[in-house]
Design a protein around this motif. Structure first.
Motif, mmCIF file in Angstrom:
data_model
loop_
_atom_site.group_PDB
_atom_site.id
_atom_site.type_symbol
_atom_site.label_atom_id
_atom_site.label_comp_id
_atom_site.label_asym_id
_atom_site.label_seq_id
_atom_site.Cartn_x
_atom_site.Cartn_y
_atom_site.Cartn_z
ATOM 1 N N GLY A 174 2.325 7.636 -5.030
ATOM 2 C CA GLY A 174 3.389 6.751 -5.482
ATOM 3 C C GLY A 174 2.870 5.397 -5.934
ATOM 4 O O GLY A 174 1.687 5.211 -6.185
ATOM 5 N N LEU A 175 3.770 4.440 -6.036
ATOM 6 C CA LEU A 175 3.435 3.118 -6.539
ATOM 7 C C LEU A 175 2.584 2.344 -5.540
ATOM 8 O O LEU A 175 2.723 2.505 -4.335
ATOM 9 N N LYS A 176 1.710 1.488 -6.082
ATOM 10 C CA LYS A 176 0.924 0.607 -5.220
ATOM 11 C C LYS A 176 1.832 -0.457 -4.613
ATOM 12 O O LYS A 176 2.777 -0.915 -5.238
ATOM 13 N N ALA A 177 1.552 -0.836 -3.367
ATOM 14 C CA ALA A 177 2.385 -1.806 -2.663
ATOM 15 C C ALA A 177 1.574 -3.054 -2.349
ATOM 16 O O ALA A 177 0.467 -2.956 -1.824
ATOM 17 N N PRO A 178 2.099 -4.241 -2.656
ATOM 18 C CA PRO A 178 1.393 -5.477 -2.301
ATOM 19 C C PRO A 178 1.565 -5.782 -0.824
ATOM 20 O O PRO A 178 2.509 -5.296 -0.196
ATOM 21 N N PRO A 179 0.662 -6.607 -0.260
ATOM 22 C CA PRO A 179 -0.564 -7.107 -0.891
ATOM 23 C C PRO A 179 -1.664 -6.051 -0.871
ATOM 24 O O PRO A 179 -1.616 -5.109 -0.087
ATOM 25 N N VAL A 212 -12.416 0.995 -5.962
ATOM 26 C CA VAL A 212 -12.856 -0.377 -5.736
ATOM 27 C C VAL A 212 -12.130 -1.362 -6.644
ATOM 28 O O VAL A 212 -12.034 -2.539 -6.327
ATOM 29 N N TRP A 213 -11.544 -0.892 -7.772
ATOM 30 C CA TRP A 213 -10.873 -1.847 -8.650
ATOM 31 C C TRP A 213 -9.647 -2.464 -7.994
ATOM 32 O O TRP A 213 -9.046 -3.386 -8.533
ATOM 33 N N MET A 214 -9.267 -2.001 -6.801
ATOM 34 C CA MET A 214 -8.168 -2.627 -6.079
ATOM 35 C C MET A 214 -8.549 -4.022 -5.597
ATOM 36 O O MET A 214 -7.682 -4.820 -5.257
ATOM 37 N N LEU A 215 -9.844 -4.328 -5.536
ATOM 38 C CA LEU A 215 -10.298 -5.588 -4.948
ATOM 39 C C LEU A 215 -10.514 -6.657 -6.009
ATOM 40 O O LEU A 215 -10.971 -6.369 -7.113
ATOM 41 N N HIS A 246 -1.283 -10.297 11.638
ATOM 42 C CA HIS A 246 -0.818 -10.163 10.258
ATOM 43 C C HIS A 246 0.568 -9.542 10.198
ATOM 44 O O HIS A 246 0.936 -8.731 11.062
ATOM 45 N N ALA A 247 1.306 -9.922 9.166
ATOM 46 C CA ALA A 247 2.520 -9.217 8.768
ATOM 47 C C ALA A 247 2.175 -8.356 7.564
ATOM 48 O O ALA A 247 1.406 -8.774 6.688
ATOM 49 N N VAL A 248 2.719 -7.163 7.501
ATOM 50 C CA VAL A 248 2.372 -6.211 6.440
ATOM 51 C C VAL A 248 2.650 -6.786 5.050
ATOM 52 O O VAL A 248 1.962 -6.470 4.088
ATOM 53 N N THR A 249 3.636 -7.661 4.943
ATOM 54 C CA THR A 249 4.072 -8.152 3.640
ATOM 55 C C THR A 249 3.290 -9.358 3.129
ATOM 56 O O THR A 249 3.529 -9.802 2.002
ATOM 57 N N THR A 285 -8.031 -3.804 3.671
ATOM 58 C CA THR A 285 -7.422 -3.431 2.403
ATOM 59 C C THR A 285 -6.218 -2.534 2.654
ATOM 60 O O THR A 285 -6.132 -1.836 3.658
ATOM 61 N N HIS A 286 -5.286 -2.550 1.713
ATOM 62 C CA HIS A 286 -4.016 -1.847 1.849
ATOM 63 C C HIS A 286 -3.766 -1.019 0.598
ATOM 64 O O HIS A 286 -3.931 -1.499 -0.516
#
Length: 286
Positions: free
Chosen positions: A120-125, A76-79, A165-168, A114-115
């Protein structure tokens, strides 16, 4: 912690990991959909439960009684904090990016998608929201990625709104609020052969067909089916072949499945469609 029953097999035992530097634990999914946790060799001891404040999604896979792999674990800390104040965030559906299954997208009960990444590394957004600044209780009922532009996806919500939406980007490219007259969106799916066409099924058994090339403010076709309500739909076709064998499969409340084929105007793509999608993307960036 309550988990989405559609993502779990009640009564099954699963390995799980939080993906946030916490040791692996064993989780048992009961018939009620709750989980019970316990330590495994090398893991930290738990008090018999997994905190809802720690996780909001558990989606795992097993075969022949054995756990195979951890697919998704979203802390949940992603939010952001303002989203956490609105109450427990519930997972309603899960989709993977067609071009990279490491990326997952979660529809929630707060209008947010949420994404995250499974490794691996977290990706924005970290999330995708509506154009409204606030967060309110709205179910995300449907997510569908474009077969022709797989970085674009549609979101259908319980208040009748539809977002592209666009993924980026966190904010939508475009949002339509009143196309279903407030009826909840049951399903939204792209046409397989035309990049600017998609279909929407709402809870009142209305089928809406959009063609953004012809009109980008409302559907070009709306068909109401009262006699035998439609409960689900699936758009079919081959994105590599522009022929008449594409259309919509409709599941009715009576148990009947009906196939409706698209006319040629909804099947054959033109170069103008790519230009239209590029124009919509560019306008949203201004």
């Amino acid at each position: 912690m309550k988990l989405n029953r559609s993502l779990m097999e009640p009564g099954g035992a699963w390995w799980c990991g939080t993906g946030c530097q916490i040791q692996f634990v064993a989780a048992v999914v009961g018939v009620s959909g709750t989980t019970e946790g316990g330590a495994i060799p090398g893991g930290d001891a738990l008090d018999g439960s997994i905190s809802e404040s720690m996780l909001s999604l558990l989606s795992l896979r097993r075969k022949k009684g054995r756990c195979l792999a951890v697919l998704v674990m979203m802390p949940v800390w992603m939010l952001p904090r303002d989203e956490m104040k609105t109450g427990p965030l519930q997972t309603l559906l899960l989709k993977f990016l067609p071009t990279d299954s490491n990326h997952f997208f979660i529809g929630t009960n707060m209008g947010l998608v949420t994404h995250g990444t499974s490794h691996g590394l977290k990706a924005p957004p970290k999330l995708y929201r509506s154009q409204d600044a606030g967060v309110r209780p709205v179910d995300v009922n449907s997510i569908h990625f474009s077969p022709s532009r797989q970085h674009l996806f549609l979101v259908g919500c319980g208040d009748g709104s539809i977002r592209l939406h666009a993924v980026t980007r966190e904010q939508p490219v475009v949002e339509w609020d009143s196309s279903t007259a407030g009826e909840p969106v049951v399903s939204v799916q792209w046409n397989q052969t035309r990049p600017t066409v998609f279909c929407v099924l709402d809870a009142a058994s209305n089928l809406h067909i959009w063609d953004l090339l012809r009109k980008d403010s409302e559907p070009v076709v709306t068909e109401r089916m009262d006699a035998d309500r439609v409960t689900a739909m699936a758009v079919f076709g081959d994105s590599g072949q522009h022929n008449t064998y594409s259309g919509i499969a409709l599941a009715h409340g009576s148990g009947k499945v009906e196939l409706q084929y698209f006319t040629r105007s909804f099947t054959v793509a033109t170069s103008a469609e790519e230009e239209k999608m590029e124009s919509m993307m560019n306008e949203s960036f201004i």
